[in-house]
Design a protein around this motif. Sequence first.
Motif: not given
Length: 620
Positions: A37-43, A345-348
């Motif tokens: 869920n990209a919305r839950q990650a940092r930009k 890490m990059v994904r997050a």
Amino acid sequence: MTRNAAAFAQHPDNMDDVLVPPERPLLMPVQSLTRWNARQARKRPAPDGKTVASRIFVGMATLLLTAFATYEMINVVAVSEVSWLQLVFAGLFAITFLWIALPCASAVLGFIRLVRNTEAVPPHLPPGPLGRNALVMPVYNEDPSRTCRALEIMGRDLDANGASDSFEIFILSDTRDEEIAHKEEAAVRALRAALGPDLHVFYRRRAQNTGRKAGNIADFIRRWGARYDHMVVLDADSMMTAETLLYLARAMSLDPNAGIIQTVPMLAGRSTLFARMQQFATRIYGPIIAEGLAAWHGRQSNFWGHNAIIRTRAFAEAAGMPELPGRKPFGGHIMSHDFVEAALMVRAGWSVYMVPELKGSYEECPPSLIDLAGRDRRWAQGNLQHMKVIGAKGLCNMSRIHLLVGIMSYLASPLWLAMLTIGLVLATQAHFTHPDYFPEGFNLFPRWPVFDSERALQLFGFTMAVLLFPKVLGVSAVLLNPSARQSCGGGLAVVLGMIAETLLSALIAPVMMLLQTRWVAEIVMGRDSGWNAQRRDDGSLPFSTIFSNHYGQMLFGAAMAAAAYAVSLDTFLWLAPVTIGLVLAPFLSWLTAQVSAGVAFRRVRLFLIPEEVSKPAPQI
């Protein structure tokens, strides 16, 4: 009284009895490869203009070089009608050429950057906090006297630089050998006594080594992760200067988006000819390669698993290793976990980047070809496991490229072998098959077979130029830098060293091709590599042991040479660069594993590195 000394004053038994601090747990959830869920990650930070331009340059240069070489190959093998076997040969050539064109393009970019920044100094950092840092060294059946000696040197260096309050040492043991385990504990107590109360030294030995190294680090984070802002992960053969460690800690504290900052470890500390050749190569070619990678990787770089600083909380939140579905060797714990950790890490939304100008980061290389092959077997399995990771949800394209490069670094060997085999078949076919000059009945003019030998020679020269150009650029960069040139023994020593290293590498390359092809075949057939301790001394192996490891390659090379000679002298000469290395494999492996051979090369000023010329070599 320093903070650490005060802690020992409150708990005087720490020096003698307590080997671990009180636990401060940090949650480290296992990450999913199928859900994100990209919305839950940092930009996720977008690459800047320079990084985008670098990627365009490397990508376009790689594709253009490969397209030109493939076009020429098609014209070389083309007859009146191109057969399916020739198309397969050209296709294999295109794939294998791509993996020499990519490092060539990257090296050109690195050379440009290095020449512009002749001083090769890392970006200036303003004064800032260091945070609370752990030097984390996972060990597995290692010689504890060696590991603790390296940690003592690093600890004394930190103390001399007034940084002992900001660092603690944590040895994470997965040792299975009870005798070594007892020596480990004794060595740790001696290390604590040597460093005194100003720098904490902790030691934990796991009862079960679940997840191997990645599981070892994860257990540390889940039990003590909240104690530290950052951790510097070391290998058992790592050595880092206090100046480098302080730079990393300050850089991480000043960059709130940084998740991992990677150094470029230099090889040092070994004396065999094989090791000294590798050490020389990293000093001469390594800087332009690292500069090139840093330029187009940007802040979506890779992680090599050690000699890097990691933001502990970010790593815990983003990099919990999942188990891959299915049975070993493709399933189970991820062996080459570092690539995957960087990708997660990059994904997050965390930045992973390299500081290629940062010196003072060292590691050792295997002392012989056999030792390299043993380590390479594990890496082959770990990288081929990435075929189950490369399609994970949410990964950025650059992370997928890193995984693909790792996969292809091992698949390239069987592809190369297949191309050579098909080339031999085509040569045999051309030699023994009677040509049909009138395939469509009577014609006024016959259809002559076409083989452009002049173009073939030109293509061979072009391929060699692309393969060797990064080495030429590396030598040129050193020759243009007076201090770098003198630190490697002078211009003549550098040039002659490059020639000697190129010749030895050319002989070893076919041996590694067959070994890696064997590894890939074993993995496909379901054979797990296991987990064995590495040999970290310069002691040479008996010739009988070396011969038993290489006689298969010698016989294969002799058979290939005989088959080629039976076809034609031209075919024999075409395959000679491959077959010579294979036939000589046992003797080459034995010679390069000798300390005496390494010393002899040093006496004639070949394969010199700065630590042998102007600085003491790191005592790893």
